[in-house]
Write a protein that holds these residues in place. Structure first.
Motif, PDB file in Angstrom:
ATOM      1  N   GLU A 114       0.818  -1.205   0.000  1.00 24.55           N
ATOM      2  CA  GLU A 114       0.000   0.000   0.000  1.00 24.55           C
ATOM      3  C   GLU A 114       0.855   1.259   0.000  1.00 24.55           C
ATOM      4  O   GLU A 114       0.553   2.227  -0.697  1.00 24.55           O
ATOM      5  CB  GLU A 114      -0.930   0.002   1.214  1.00 24.55           C
ATOM      6  CG  GLU A 114      -1.908   1.177   1.218  1.00 24.55           C
ATOM      7  CD  GLU A 114      -2.875   1.121   2.380  1.00 24.55           C
ATOM      8  OE1 GLU A 114      -3.765   1.986   2.437  1.00 24.55           O
ATOM      9  OE2 GLU A 114      -2.744   0.204   3.242  1.00 24.55           O
ATOM     10  N   SER A 115       1.946   1.255   0.761  1.00 23.74           N
ATOM     11  CA  SER A 115       2.795   2.443   0.826  1.00 23.74           C
ATOM     12  C   SER A 115       3.493   2.702  -0.505  1.00 23.74           C
ATOM     13  O   SER A 115       3.578   3.849  -0.958  1.00 23.74           O
ATOM     14  CB  SER A 115       3.833   2.303   1.949  1.00 23.74           C
ATOM     15  OG  SER A 115       4.660   1.172   1.723  1.00 23.74           O
ATOM     16  N   ARG A 116       3.980   1.646  -1.148  1.00 27.96           N
ATOM     17  CA  ARG A 116       4.635   1.808  -2.447  1.00 27.96           C
ATOM     18  C   ARG A 116       3.625   2.254  -3.505  1.00 27.96           C
ATOM     19  O   ARG A 116       3.912   3.127  -4.339  1.00 27.96           O
ATOM     20  CB  ARG A 116       5.296   0.480  -2.860  1.00 27.96           C
ATOM     21  CG  ARG A 116       5.903   0.465  -4.271  1.00 27.96           C
ATOM     22  CD  ARG A 116       6.942   1.544  -4.444  1.00 27.96           C
ATOM     23  NE  ARG A 116       7.523   1.516  -5.759  1.00 27.96           N
ATOM     24  CZ  ARG A 116       8.114   2.546  -6.344  1.00 27.96           C
ATOM     25  NH1 ARG A 116       8.194   3.714  -5.710  1.00 27.96           N
ATOM     26  NH2 ARG A 116       8.631   2.442  -7.556  1.00 27.96           N
ATOM     27  N   PHE A 117       2.438   1.687  -3.461  1.00 33.38           N
ATOM     28  CA  PHE A 117       1.380   2.071  -4.401  1.00 33.38           C
ATOM     29  C   PHE A 117       1.012   3.543  -4.223  1.00 33.38           C
ATOM     30  O   PHE A 117       0.858   4.277  -5.201  1.00 33.38           O
ATOM     31  CB  PHE A 117       0.153   1.188  -4.176  1.00 33.38           C
ATOM     32  CG  PHE A 117      -1.030   1.568  -5.026  1.00 33.38           C
ATOM     33  CD1 PHE A 117      -1.115   1.164  -6.347  1.00 33.38           C
ATOM     34  CD2 PHE A 117      -2.068   2.320  -4.480  1.00 33.38           C
ATOM     35  CE1 PHE A 117      -2.214   1.515  -7.132  1.00 33.38           C
ATOM     36  CE2 PHE A 117      -3.172   2.668  -5.262  1.00 33.38           C
ATOM     37  CZ  PHE A 117      -3.234   2.263  -6.588  1.00 33.38           C
ATOM     38  N   ARG A 118       0.882   3.976  -2.973  1.00 36.00           N
ATOM     39  CA  ARG A 118       0.520   5.364  -2.686  1.00 36.00           C
ATOM     40  C   ARG A 118       1.553   6.325  -3.292  1.00 36.00           C
ATOM     41  O   ARG A 118       1.207   7.312  -3.941  1.00 36.00           O
ATOM     42  CB  ARG A 118       0.418   5.583  -1.183  1.00 36.00           C
ATOM     43  CG  ARG A 118      -0.031   6.994  -0.795  1.00 36.00           C
ATOM     44  CD  ARG A 118       0.004   7.208   0.703  1.00 36.00           C
ATOM     45  NE  ARG A 118      -0.845   6.278   1.413  1.00 36.00           N
ATOM     46  CZ  ARG A 118      -0.398   5.291   2.195  1.00 36.00           C
ATOM     47  NH1 ARG A 118       0.930   5.117   2.351  1.00 36.00           N
ATOM     48  NH2 ARG A 118      -1.228   4.491   2.804  1.00 36.00           N
ATOM     49  N   HIS A 119       2.831   5.994  -3.083  1.00 36.15           N
ATOM     50  CA  HIS A 119       3.908   6.836  -3.606  1.00 36.15           C
ATOM     51  C   HIS A 119       3.929   6.826  -5.132  1.00 36.15           C
ATOM     52  O   HIS A 119       4.032   7.882  -5.768  1.00 36.15           O
ATOM     53  CB  HIS A 119       5.255   6.334  -3.060  1.00 36.15           C
ATOM     54  CG  HIS A 119       6.443   6.996  -3.694  1.00 36.15           C
ATOM     55  ND1 HIS A 119       6.864   8.257  -3.329  1.00 36.15           N
ATOM     56  CD2 HIS A 119       7.293   6.579  -4.682  1.00 36.15           C
ATOM     57  CE1 HIS A 119       7.912   8.603  -4.057  1.00 36.15           C
ATOM     58  NE2 HIS A 119       8.184   7.597  -4.874  1.00 36.15           N
ATOM     59  N   LEU A 120       3.810   5.638  -5.727  1.00 37.50           N
ATOM     60  CA  LEU A 120       3.872   5.508  -7.177  1.00 37.50           C
ATOM     61  C   LEU A 120       2.677   6.185  -7.852  1.00 37.50           C
ATOM     62  O   LEU A 120       2.818   6.836  -8.895  1.00 37.50           O
ATOM     63  CB  LEU A 120       3.916   4.021  -7.561  1.00 37.50           C
ATOM     64  CG  LEU A 120       4.312   3.690  -9.002  1.00 37.50           C
ATOM     65  CD1 LEU A 120       5.724   4.187  -9.288  1.00 37.50           C
ATOM     66  CD2 LEU A 120       4.233   2.180  -9.227  1.00 37.50           C
ATOM     67  N   PHE A 121       1.518   6.059  -7.244  1.00 33.99           N
ATOM     68  CA  PHE A 121       0.315   6.661  -7.812  1.00 33.99           C
ATOM     69  C   PHE A 121       0.452   8.179  -7.872  1.00 33.99           C
ATOM     70  O   PHE A 121       0.178   8.798  -8.900  1.00 33.99           O
ATOM     71  CB  PHE A 121      -0.910   6.268  -6.991  1.00 33.99           C
ATOM     72  CG  PHE A 121      -2.211   6.486  -7.707  1.00 33.99           C
ATOM     73  CD1 PHE A 121      -2.852   5.432  -8.336  1.00 33.99           C
ATOM     74  CD2 PHE A 121      -2.797   7.751  -7.759  1.00 33.99           C
ATOM     75  CE1 PHE A 121      -4.055   5.630  -9.010  1.00 33.99           C
ATOM     76  CE2 PHE A 121      -3.993   7.956  -8.425  1.00 33.99           C
ATOM     77  CZ  PHE A 121      -4.622   6.885  -9.058  1.00 33.99           C
ATOM     78  N   ARG A 122       0.872   8.780  -6.780  1.00 43.38           N
ATOM     79  CA  ARG A 122       1.023  10.237  -6.759  1.00 43.38           C
ATOM     80  C   ARG A 122       2.107  10.690  -7.726  1.00 43.38           C
ATOM     81  O   ARG A 122       1.962  11.722  -8.401  1.00 43.38           O
ATOM     82  CB  ARG A 122       1.343  10.713  -5.342  1.00 43.38           C
ATOM     83  CG  ARG A 122       1.451  12.234  -5.221  1.00 43.38           C
ATOM     84  CD  ARG A 122       1.696  12.658  -3.790  1.00 43.38           C
ATOM     85  NE  ARG A 122       0.526  12.474  -2.954  1.00 43.38           N
ATOM     86  CZ  ARG A 122      -0.480  13.334  -2.893  1.00 43.38           C
ATOM     87  NH1 ARG A 122      -0.471  14.434  -3.638  1.00 43.38           N
ATOM     88  NH2 ARG A 122      -1.504  13.106  -2.095  1.00 43.38           N
ATOM     89  N   GLU A 123       3.172   9.934  -7.807  1.00 43.56           N
ATOM     90  CA  GLU A 123       4.286  10.278  -8.693  1.00 43.56           C
ATOM     91  C   GLU A 123       3.857  10.253 -10.157  1.00 43.56           C
ATOM     92  O   GLU A 123       4.209  11.142 -10.937  1.00 43.56           O
ATOM     93  CB  GLU A 123       5.439   9.300  -8.463  1.00 43.56           C
ATOM     94  CG  GLU A 123       6.653   9.532  -9.362  1.00 43.56           C
ATOM     95  CD  GLU A 123       7.709   8.480  -9.135  1.00 43.56           C
ATOM     96  OE1 GLU A 123       7.550   7.353  -9.652  1.00 43.56           O
ATOM     97  OE2 GLU A 123       8.694   8.773  -8.423  1.00 43.56           O
TER      98      GLU A 123
END
Length: 309
Positions: A227-236
């Motif tokens: 979830e944390s990696r997805f959150r970062h990648l999505f915003r990026e």
């Protein structure tokens, strides 16, 4: 490449243009008449989930991309990705038209070899340094224009195997773009593209289920990400949070339901997936400048002049 024009004081609001294509063949070719005039207060900029190639076939004007602007005339070609806010305006007294070719990455990626993703590299540009316009009078424009003309003919015709022809024509045009733009095929560029493509299963799922209650952790699992990696990648990659993206889709759906005139406004808001009507009304005020009731009454009276692409 064309030079940049000066940007006037245009309307600060922008919107997401929700153009739906066939799920099994996400490609469209449209003939569009530019109605917004060049000048202060126009056009209203928008962005979308697909990639776009456009060629001016008649008239002249200015094409705006955020803080950039390009004076254009017949034959000029534009490249637009799925993030950059943009909008075209026509010179006063001109009948200005564009051919726009729209497609989602899935057109190449579904069941395709991994290397096919390289066709999408021209759209992973750095907006602050990228020139979106290719002059029709340049050598690059003269090489690319016939390819787009052929693509248009196939898109408007009914030849047997037209879908294969369109894929082939579009591949050829994008391959030419990669060469003309000297697309960086470094490991960094490939990695940025891979990050975006890794989100596609989640984006497809969100687009189909935004009216339901979505769990970010479960959506992240579709991409085999924490979830944390997805959150970062999505915003990026999307330049907004997961929650903001879902809210925008719900807003567009509710707006469309309200425009249809069927059912009440509260029903439209609820069916679009808003659990808190206040958040929708706040978004509507920010985007449209009036309440949903006033906006719909203007539609009924034929006073609304909002245009899309």
């Amino acid at each position: 490449m064309t030079g940049e024009a000066q940007v006037g004081n245009r309307a600060p609001q922008s919107f997401f243009w929700d153009y739906r294509m066939k799920p099994d063949f996400p490609f469209s070719a449209i003939d569009y008449t530019v109605t917004d005039p060049v000048g202060d207060g126009s056009p209203r900029l928008h962005w979308h989930s697909y990639f776009e190639l456009g060629v001016c076939t008649q008239g002249e004007g200015v094409f705006y991309f955020g803080e950039k602007a390009y004076a254009y005339s017949v034959g000029d070609i534009f490249l637009v990705n799925n993030l950059e806010k943009h909008g075209a305006a026509a010179r006063k007294g001109t009948n200005t038209r564009f051919r726009f070719f729209l497609f989602l990455p899935e057109l190449f990626l579904e069941g395709a070899d991994p290397w096919e993703s390289e066709y999408l590299l021209p759209f992973r540009y750095d907006s602050s340094r990228f020139c979106n316009c290719i002059s029709g009078e340049s050598g690059e424009g003269r090489r690319l224009r016939p390819l787009l003309d052929d693509l248009w003919e196939d898109a408007c015709g009914s030849r047997p195997g037209w879908e294969r022809l369109i894929r082939a024509r579009l591949r050829l045009a994008l391959a030419e773009l990669c060469s003309l733009l000297r697309v960086d095929e470094s490991a960094a560029s490939a990695s940025a593209l891979a990050d975006y493509l890794r989100l596609r299963p989640a984006l497809t799922y969100i687009d189909a289920n935004f009216s339901r209650r979505l769990n970010q952790k479960e959506v992240a699992a579709l991409c085999y990400l924490s979830e944390s990696r997805f959150r970062h990648l999505f915003r990026e990659q999307m330049h907004m949070s997961f929650q903001d993206y879902v809210a925008k889709l719900r807003y567009l759906d509710a707006r469309g339901r309200i425009a249809s005139g069927q059912g009440s406004i509260s029903e439209a808001v609820r069916e679009a997936g808003f659990s808190n009507p206040y958040s929708f009304y706040k978004m509507f005020r920010e985007n449209e400048g009036v309440t949903p009731r006033v906006w719909r009454s203007h539609l009924v009276d034929g006073k609304d002049g909002c245009a899309a692409e």
